[in-house]
Design a protein around this motif. Structure first.
Motif: not given
Ligand code: PAM
Length: 416
Positions: A99-109, A371-376
Protein backbone atom coordinates in the motif's frame (compact mmCIF):
# COMPACT_ATOMS: atom_id res chain seq x y z
CA UNK A 1 -7.11 0.12 42.79
CA UNK A 2 -9.73 -1.48 40.62
CA UNK A 3 -12.65 0.08 42.49
CA UNK A 4 -11.43 3.43 41.17
CA UNK A 5 -11.81 2.44 37.54
CA UNK A 6 -14.75 4.39 36.12
CA UNK A 7 -17.35 1.89 35.09
CA UNK A 8 -20.79 2.19 33.59
CA UNK A 9 -23.04 0.00 35.62
CA UNK A 10 -26.08 -0.75 33.47
CA UNK A 11 -26.29 -3.57 30.98
CA UNK A 12 -25.32 -2.35 27.54
CA UNK A 13 -24.65 1.11 26.11
CA UNK A 14 -25.04 0.44 22.39
CA UNK A 15 -28.16 2.62 22.38
CA UNK A 16 -26.26 5.46 24.06
CA UNK A 17 -23.47 5.07 21.49
CA UNK A 18 -25.98 5.49 18.67
CA UNK A 19 -27.66 8.40 20.50
CA UNK A 20 -24.46 10.29 21.37
CA UNK A 21 -22.30 9.38 18.36
CA UNK A 22 -19.00 11.24 18.20
CA UNK A 23 -19.39 12.48 21.79
CA UNK A 24 -20.19 9.08 23.35
CA UNK A 25 -16.64 8.59 24.66
CA UNK A 26 -15.77 12.19 25.56
CA UNK A 27 -19.07 12.73 27.39
CA UNK A 28 -18.12 9.90 29.74
CA UNK A 29 -14.49 10.98 30.07
CA UNK A 30 -15.76 14.38 31.23
CA UNK A 31 -18.24 12.82 33.63
CA UNK A 32 -15.63 10.49 35.15
CA UNK A 33 -12.77 13.04 34.94
CA UNK A 34 -10.64 10.27 33.48
CA UNK A 35 -8.93 9.25 30.25
CA UNK A 36 -10.16 5.69 30.62
CA UNK A 37 -13.47 4.03 31.43
CA UNK A 38 -15.11 0.67 31.07
CA UNK A 39 -18.46 0.08 29.41
CA UNK A 40 -20.43 -2.52 27.43
CA UNK A 41 -21.37 -2.08 23.79
CA UNK A 42 -22.55 -4.57 21.20
CA UNK A 43 -22.69 -7.18 23.97
CA UNK A 44 -19.02 -6.86 24.85
CA UNK A 45 -17.02 -5.26 27.62
CA UNK A 46 -15.05 -2.38 26.12
CA UNK A 47 -12.39 -0.16 27.62
CA UNK A 48 -12.43 3.32 26.09
CA UNK A 49 -9.26 5.42 26.17
CA UNK A 50 -8.49 8.95 25.01
CA UNK A 51 -5.62 11.41 24.54
CA UNK A 52 -2.04 11.42 23.31
CA UNK A 53 -0.69 8.91 25.84
CA UNK A 54 -3.62 6.60 25.09
CA UNK A 55 -2.82 6.79 21.37
CA UNK A 56 0.79 5.85 22.12
CA UNK A 57 -0.22 2.62 23.90
CA UNK A 58 -2.94 1.83 21.37
CA UNK A 59 -0.40 1.87 18.54
CA UNK A 60 2.14 -0.22 20.44
CA UNK A 61 1.90 -3.59 18.67
CA UNK A 62 3.41 -5.32 21.68
CA UNK A 63 0.15 -4.60 23.52
CA UNK A 64 -2.49 -4.52 20.80
CA UNK A 65 -3.57 -6.40 17.70
CA UNK A 66 -6.36 -5.82 15.20
CA UNK A 67 -7.59 -9.31 14.41
CA UNK A 68 -11.02 -9.66 16.02
CA UNK A 69 -11.48 -5.92 16.59
CA UNK A 70 -13.56 -4.74 13.60
CA UNK A 71 -17.19 -5.84 13.90
CA UNK A 72 -18.22 -8.17 11.08
CA UNK A 73 -20.89 -5.68 9.97
CA UNK A 74 -18.22 -3.00 9.50
CA UNK A 75 -16.11 -5.44 7.48
CA UNK A 76 -19.11 -6.29 5.30
CA UNK A 77 -19.71 -2.63 4.53
CA UNK A 78 -16.67 -0.38 5.03
CA UNK A 79 -13.43 -2.41 5.03
CA UNK A 80 -14.18 -5.67 3.24
CA UNK A 81 -14.05 -9.04 5.02
CA UNK A 82 -10.57 -10.04 6.30
CA UNK A 83 -8.93 -7.00 4.73
CA UNK A 84 -5.69 -5.27 5.73
CA UNK A 85 -7.37 -3.36 8.58
CA UNK A 86 -7.88 -6.71 10.39
CA UNK A 87 -4.35 -8.12 9.92
CA UNK A 88 -1.35 -8.21 12.25
CA UNK A 89 2.39 -8.79 12.29
CA UNK A 90 4.25 -10.02 9.20
CA UNK A 91 1.13 -10.44 7.09
CA UNK A 92 0.05 -6.89 7.88
CA UNK A 93 3.52 -5.34 7.45
CA UNK A 94 4.06 -7.04 4.13
CA UNK A 95 0.74 -5.96 2.70
CA UNK A 96 1.05 -2.49 4.20
CA UNK A 97 4.37 -2.07 2.44
CA UNK A 98 2.64 -2.65 -0.88
CA UNK A 99 0.00 0.00 0.00
CA UNK A 100 2.78 2.41 0.97
CA UNK A 101 4.63 1.76 -2.30
CA UNK A 102 1.71 3.04 -4.38
CA UNK A 103 1.24 6.13 -2.18
CA UNK A 104 4.62 7.84 -2.40
CA UNK A 105 4.84 11.63 -2.52
CA UNK A 106 5.14 11.58 -6.32
CA UNK A 107 1.94 9.51 -6.51
CA UNK A 108 0.29 12.01 -4.17
CA UNK A 109 1.40 14.89 -6.38
CA UNK A 110 0.11 13.10 -9.47
CA UNK A 111 -3.30 12.54 -7.88
CA UNK A 112 -3.50 16.16 -6.72
CA UNK A 113 -2.69 17.42 -10.24
CA UNK A 114 -5.32 15.15 -11.73
CA UNK A 115 -7.82 16.47 -9.18
CA UNK A 116 -6.98 20.08 -10.13
CA UNK A 117 -7.55 19.29 -13.80
CA UNK A 118 -10.87 17.63 -13.06
CA UNK A 119 -12.09 20.62 -11.04
CA UNK A 120 -11.05 22.90 -13.89
CA UNK A 121 -13.00 20.82 -16.35
CA UNK A 122 -16.23 20.36 -14.35
CA UNK A 123 -16.31 24.04 -13.36
CA UNK A 124 -16.91 24.92 -17.05
CA UNK A 125 -20.23 23.10 -16.75
CA UNK A 126 -20.95 24.76 -13.40
CA UNK A 127 -20.93 28.20 -15.03
CA UNK A 128 -23.95 27.09 -17.09
CA UNK A 129 -25.79 25.50 -14.14
CA UNK A 130 -28.29 27.12 -11.79
CA UNK A 131 -26.67 25.46 -8.82
CA UNK A 132 -24.41 22.55 -7.94
CA UNK A 133 -24.04 20.39 -4.82
CA UNK A 134 -20.35 20.29 -3.96
CA UNK A 135 -20.50 16.96 -2.12
CA UNK A 136 -22.03 15.20 -5.15
CA UNK A 137 -19.59 16.84 -7.56
CA UNK A 138 -16.66 15.89 -5.33
CA UNK A 139 -17.66 12.22 -5.16
CA UNK A 140 -17.74 12.04 -8.97
CA UNK A 141 -14.53 14.00 -9.50
CA UNK A 142 -12.69 11.83 -6.98
CA UNK A 143 -14.12 8.61 -8.38
CA UNK A 144 -12.84 9.58 -11.85
CA UNK A 145 -9.46 10.62 -10.53
CA UNK A 146 -9.03 7.57 -8.27
CA UNK A 147 -9.90 5.10 -11.02
CA UNK A 148 -7.77 6.78 -13.68
CA UNK A 149 -4.81 7.06 -11.31
CA UNK A 150 -5.13 3.41 -10.23
CA UNK A 151 -5.53 2.10 -13.79
CA UNK A 152 -9.13 1.04 -13.21
CA UNK A 153 -11.29 1.25 -16.31
CA UNK A 154 -14.30 3.49 -15.73
CA UNK A 155 -16.78 4.43 -18.43
CA UNK A 156 -18.29 7.91 -18.38
CA UNK A 157 -21.77 6.44 -18.11
CA UNK A 158 -20.96 4.59 -14.87
CA UNK A 159 -19.12 7.33 -12.96
CA UNK A 160 -22.14 8.46 -10.95
CA UNK A 161 -23.23 4.95 -9.97
CA UNK A 162 -19.71 3.81 -9.00
CA UNK A 163 -19.07 7.03 -7.05
CA UNK A 164 -22.31 6.55 -5.10
CA UNK A 165 -21.41 2.91 -4.39
CA UNK A 166 -17.96 3.87 -3.07
CA UNK A 167 -19.48 6.43 -0.74
CA UNK A 168 -22.34 4.14 0.32
CA UNK A 169 -19.73 1.78 1.85
CA UNK A 170 -18.37 4.68 3.91
CA UNK A 171 -21.83 5.97 4.80
CA UNK A 172 -22.73 2.56 6.26
CA UNK A 173 -20.09 2.35 8.99
CA UNK A 174 -22.15 3.66 11.90
CA UNK A 175 -25.51 2.58 10.55
CA UNK A 176 -28.04 -0.05 11.44
CA UNK A 177 -30.93 -0.85 9.09
CA UNK A 178 -31.34 0.42 5.51
CA UNK A 179 -28.13 2.51 5.41
CA UNK A 180 -26.10 -0.54 6.45
CA UNK A 181 -27.75 -2.64 3.73
CA UNK A 182 -27.17 0.04 1.09
CA UNK A 183 -23.49 -0.17 1.98
CA UNK A 184 -23.41 -3.94 1.75
CA UNK A 185 -25.14 -4.00 -1.61
CA UNK A 186 -22.78 -1.30 -2.85
CA UNK A 187 -19.84 -3.42 -1.67
CA UNK A 188 -21.17 -6.53 -3.42
CA UNK A 189 -21.55 -4.66 -6.72
CA UNK A 190 -18.14 -3.04 -6.42
CA UNK A 191 -16.33 -6.24 -5.46
CA UNK A 192 -17.89 -8.07 -8.44
CA UNK A 193 -16.83 -5.28 -10.81
CA UNK A 194 -13.25 -5.01 -9.53
CA UNK A 195 -12.75 -8.76 -9.11
CA UNK A 196 -13.62 -9.26 -12.77
CA UNK A 197 -11.10 -6.58 -13.73
CA UNK A 198 -8.36 -8.16 -11.58
CA UNK A 199 -8.92 -11.47 -13.39
CA UNK A 200 -8.63 -9.77 -16.78
CA UNK A 201 -5.41 -8.03 -15.73
CA UNK A 202 -3.97 -11.39 -14.59
CA UNK A 203 -4.98 -13.09 -17.83
CA UNK A 204 -3.56 -10.22 -19.84
CA UNK A 205 -6.87 -9.54 -21.57
CA UNK A 206 -6.85 -6.09 -19.99
CA UNK A 207 -3.55 -4.29 -20.50
CA UNK A 208 -2.54 -1.89 -17.74
CA UNK A 209 0.63 0.01 -16.88
CA UNK A 210 2.92 -2.19 -14.81
CA UNK A 211 3.36 0.63 -12.26
CA UNK A 212 -0.39 1.12 -11.81
CA UNK A 213 -2.09 0.30 -8.52
CA UNK A 214 -4.33 -2.32 -10.17
CA UNK A 215 -1.25 -4.08 -11.57
CA UNK A 216 0.51 -3.96 -8.19
CA UNK A 217 -2.58 -5.37 -6.47
CA UNK A 218 -3.17 -8.07 -9.09
CA UNK A 219 0.40 -9.39 -8.92
CA UNK A 220 1.24 -8.69 -5.28
CA UNK A 221 2.67 -11.77 -3.55
CA UNK A 222 2.66 -12.30 0.21
CA UNK A 223 5.70 -13.46 2.21
CA UNK A 224 5.01 -17.07 1.19
CA UNK A 225 4.95 -16.10 -2.48
CA UNK A 226 1.20 -16.47 -2.92
CA UNK A 227 -1.00 -14.08 -4.89
CA UNK A 228 -4.12 -12.77 -3.19
CA UNK A 229 -7.23 -14.61 -4.30
CA UNK A 230 -9.14 -12.44 -6.81
CA UNK A 231 -11.75 -11.35 -4.29
CA UNK A 232 -9.12 -10.30 -1.73
CA UNK A 233 -7.20 -8.44 -4.44
CA UNK A 234 -10.47 -6.66 -5.28
CA UNK A 235 -11.15 -5.87 -1.62
CA UNK A 236 -7.69 -4.34 -1.20
CA UNK A 237 -7.90 -2.36 -4.44
CA UNK A 238 -11.25 -1.03 -3.20
CA UNK A 239 -9.40 -0.12 0.01
CA UNK A 240 -7.36 2.27 -2.12
CA UNK A 241 -10.21 3.65 -4.27
CA UNK A 242 -13.06 4.04 -1.73
CA UNK A 243 -11.17 6.22 0.76
CA UNK A 244 -10.18 8.59 -2.05
CA UNK A 245 -13.88 9.06 -2.84
CA UNK A 246 -14.47 9.54 0.90
CA UNK A 247 -12.30 12.68 0.77
CA UNK A 248 -15.48 14.28 -0.68
CA UNK A 249 -16.74 14.56 2.89
CA UNK A 250 -13.67 16.49 4.06
CA UNK A 251 -13.89 18.66 0.92
CA UNK A 252 -17.46 19.58 1.79
CA UNK A 253 -16.44 20.39 5.36
CA UNK A 254 -13.61 22.56 3.91
CA UNK A 255 -16.15 24.57 1.91
CA UNK A 256 -18.28 24.95 5.04
CA UNK A 257 -15.24 26.13 7.01
CA UNK A 258 -14.45 28.73 4.32
CA UNK A 259 -18.05 29.89 4.37
CA UNK A 260 -18.18 30.16 8.16
CA UNK A 261 -14.76 31.81 8.40
CA UNK A 262 -14.59 34.06 5.32
CA UNK A 263 -11.48 35.82 6.65
CA UNK A 264 -9.45 32.79 5.53
CA UNK A 265 -10.49 33.21 1.88
CA UNK A 266 -8.38 36.33 1.84
CA UNK A 267 -5.43 34.67 3.56
CA UNK A 268 -5.58 31.71 1.20
CA UNK A 269 -5.78 34.04 -1.84
CA UNK A 270 -2.11 34.66 -1.42
CA UNK A 271 -1.62 30.99 -2.27
CA UNK A 272 0.40 30.60 0.85
CA UNK A 273 1.13 26.88 0.52
CA UNK A 274 1.85 26.53 4.21
CA UNK A 275 -1.48 28.09 5.14
CA UNK A 276 -3.36 25.74 2.79
CA UNK A 277 -1.90 22.91 4.84
CA UNK A 278 -2.79 24.48 8.21
CA UNK A 279 -6.35 24.92 6.96
CA UNK A 280 -6.62 21.33 5.73
CA UNK A 281 -5.21 20.00 9.01
CA UNK A 282 -7.70 22.08 10.98
CA UNK A 283 -10.62 20.79 8.88
CA UNK A 284 -9.52 17.23 9.67
CA UNK A 285 -9.11 18.04 13.36
CA UNK A 286 -12.25 20.09 13.90
CA UNK A 287 -14.95 18.32 11.87
CA UNK A 288 -16.24 14.82 12.69
CA UNK A 289 -15.42 11.86 10.45
CA UNK A 290 -13.73 8.86 12.10
CA UNK A 291 -15.27 8.59 15.62
CA UNK A 292 -13.03 5.98 17.30
CA UNK A 293 -10.95 2.90 16.47
CA UNK A 294 -10.94 -0.59 17.95
CA UNK A 295 -8.14 -3.01 18.86
CA UNK A 296 -7.74 -6.18 20.95
CA UNK A 297 -5.34 -6.53 23.90
CA UNK A 298 -2.54 -8.90 22.90
CA UNK A 299 -1.20 -9.63 26.38
CA UNK A 300 -1.90 -8.53 29.95
CA UNK A 301 -0.44 -5.14 30.88
CA UNK A 302 -1.19 -2.16 33.09
CA UNK A 303 -1.71 1.37 31.81
CA UNK A 304 -3.21 4.31 33.73
CA UNK A 305 -3.62 1.96 36.72
CA UNK A 306 -5.92 -0.24 34.68
CA UNK A 307 -5.15 -3.93 34.25
CA UNK A 308 -5.70 -4.60 30.54
CA UNK A 309 -6.49 -8.28 29.98
CA UNK A 310 -5.55 -10.35 26.94
CA UNK A 311 -8.44 -10.57 24.45
CA UNK A 312 -10.20 -7.42 25.68
CA UNK A 313 -11.70 -4.91 23.22
CA UNK A 314 -10.42 -1.32 23.46
CA UNK A 315 -11.68 1.84 21.73
CA UNK A 316 -9.37 4.77 21.09
CA UNK A 317 -11.34 8.03 20.91
CA UNK A 318 -10.33 9.78 17.66
CA UNK A 319 -12.80 12.66 17.80
CA UNK A 320 -12.14 13.24 21.51
CA UNK A 321 -8.36 13.22 21.11
CA UNK A 322 -8.64 15.75 18.28
CA UNK A 323 -10.67 17.94 20.66
CA UNK A 324 -8.66 17.21 23.82
CA UNK A 325 -8.10 20.51 25.73
CA UNK A 326 -4.82 19.09 27.08
CA UNK A 327 -3.54 19.06 23.48
CA UNK A 328 -5.52 21.82 21.78
CA UNK A 329 -6.11 25.31 23.11
CA UNK A 330 -9.79 26.22 22.63
CA UNK A 331 -10.40 22.88 20.90
CA UNK A 332 -13.92 23.87 19.80
CA UNK A 333 -12.72 26.86 17.80
CA UNK A 334 -11.74 26.54 14.13
CA UNK A 335 -8.26 28.05 14.06
CA UNK A 336 -5.92 26.84 11.28
CA UNK A 337 -2.99 28.91 12.56
CA UNK A 338 -2.81 26.60 15.60
CA UNK A 339 -0.87 24.27 13.30
CA UNK A 340 1.88 26.84 12.80
CA UNK A 341 3.74 25.52 15.83
CA UNK A 342 2.69 21.88 15.51
CA UNK A 343 5.63 19.52 15.39
CA UNK A 344 4.20 16.63 13.34
CA UNK A 345 3.64 14.54 16.48
CA UNK A 346 2.33 11.10 15.42
CA UNK A 347 0.05 10.68 18.46
CA UNK A 348 -1.66 13.99 19.29
CA UNK A 349 -3.36 14.68 15.94
CA UNK A 350 -5.04 11.48 14.78
CA UNK A 351 -7.90 12.12 12.32
CA UNK A 352 -6.67 9.18 10.22
CA UNK A 353 -5.14 7.18 13.04
CA UNK A 354 -1.88 7.52 14.95
CA UNK A 355 1.66 6.18 14.83
CA UNK A 356 3.80 5.43 11.81
CA UNK A 357 1.78 4.28 8.79
CA UNK A 358 4.54 1.98 7.51
CA UNK A 359 4.81 -0.07 10.69
CA UNK A 360 1.28 0.21 12.08
CA UNK A 361 -2.34 0.77 11.14
CA UNK A 362 -2.31 4.52 10.52
CA UNK A 363 -3.98 5.39 7.20
CA UNK A 364 -1.39 5.18 4.40
CA UNK A 365 -3.51 7.60 2.36
CA UNK A 366 -3.17 10.56 4.73
CA UNK A 367 -0.72 12.25 2.36
CA UNK A 368 -3.13 11.72 -0.54
CA UNK A 369 -5.93 13.19 1.56
CA UNK A 370 -3.87 16.27 2.42
CA UNK A 371 -2.69 16.89 -1.16
CA UNK A 372 -6.15 16.35 -2.70
CA UNK A 373 -7.72 18.65 -0.10
CA UNK A 374 -5.07 21.34 -0.68
CA UNK A 375 -5.57 21.16 -4.46
CA UNK A 376 -9.34 21.48 -3.96
CA UNK A 377 -9.08 24.32 -1.45
CA UNK A 378 -6.80 26.21 -3.82
CA UNK A 379 -9.40 25.70 -6.57
CA UNK A 380 -12.27 26.93 -4.34
CA UNK A 381 -10.50 30.11 -3.26
CA UNK A 382 -8.34 30.96 -6.27
CA UNK A 383 -10.04 29.55 -9.39
CA UNK A 384 -13.75 30.27 -8.92
CA UNK A 385 -16.17 32.61 -7.22
CA UNK A 386 -19.59 31.48 -6.05
CA UNK A 387 -22.54 32.33 -3.87
CA UNK A 388 -23.89 30.16 -1.11
CA UNK A 389 -27.72 30.24 -1.14
CA UNK A 390 -29.89 29.56 1.92
CA UNK A 391 -29.66 25.91 2.87
CA UNK A 392 -29.19 23.61 5.84
CA UNK A 393 -25.45 23.81 6.48
CA UNK A 394 -25.66 21.99 9.80
CA UNK A 395 -24.00 18.67 10.51
CA UNK A 396 -24.69 16.09 13.17
CA UNK A 397 -22.37 14.88 15.94
CA UNK A 398 -24.65 11.87 16.31
CA UNK A 399 -24.95 10.41 12.81
CA UNK A 400 -21.81 8.40 11.96
CA UNK A 401 -20.38 9.31 9.54
CA UNK A 402 -21.33 12.95 9.82
CA UNK A 403 -21.73 15.19 6.77
CA UNK A 404 -22.94 18.68 5.83
CA UNK A 405 -26.70 18.12 5.59
CA UNK A 406 -27.25 20.12 2.38
CA UNK A 407 -24.08 18.80 0.73
CA UNK A 408 -23.06 22.48 0.28
CA UNK A 409 -25.07 24.05 -2.54
CA UNK A 410 -23.28 26.73 -4.61
CA UNK A 411 -24.72 29.05 -7.27
CA UNK A 412 -23.71 31.98 -9.54
CA UNK A 413 -20.44 30.19 -10.14
CA UNK A 414 -17.85 32.18 -12.11
CA UNK A 415 -14.46 30.91 -13.21
CA UNK A 416 -11.64 33.36 -12.61
C1 PAM B 1 -12.41 4.75 4.23
O1 PAM B 1 -11.78 3.78 4.66
O2 PAM B 1 -13.21 4.66 3.30
C2 PAM B 1 -12.14 6.09 4.82
C3 PAM B 1 -13.34 6.70 5.44
C4 PAM B 1 -13.80 6.02 6.66
C5 PAM B 1 -13.46 6.76 7.89
C6 PAM B 1 -14.06 6.21 9.11
C7 PAM B 1 -13.18 5.26 9.83
C8 PAM B 1 -13.85 4.82 11.07
C9 PAM B 1 -13.22 3.66 11.69
C10 PAM B 1 -13.89 2.66 12.21
C11 PAM B 1 -15.36 2.54 12.16
C12 PAM B 1 -15.96 1.90 13.34
C13 PAM B 1 -17.24 2.61 13.68
C14 PAM B 1 -18.22 1.74 14.40
C15 PAM B 1 -19.45 2.54 14.72
C16 PAM B 1 -20.40 1.85 15.62
Amino acid sequence: EQQNIPKEETLDHSAALLREGYLFISNRMKKFQSDLFETRVMGKKVVCITGEEAARVFYNTEFFKRKGAAPYRVQQSLFGVNAIQTKDDAEHLNRKQMFMSVMTSSHEKELADMTKNQWDSVSRRWEQSDEVVLFDEAKEVLCRVACRWAGVLLHNTEVKKRAEDFYAMVDAFGAIGPRHWEGRMARNRTEAWIKDMIKKVRRGTLKVDSHSVIHQMAFYKDAEGNQLDPRMAAIELINVLRPIVAIANYITFSALALHEHPEYTHILHSRNKQYLEYFVHEVRRYYPFGPFLGAIVRKDFVWANYPFKKGQLVFLDIYGTNHDPRIWEEPDRFKPERFRGWDGNLYNFIPQGGGDPASGHRCPGEGITIEVMKATLDFLVNKIEYDVPDQDLSYSLVRMPSMVRSGFVMNHIRRL
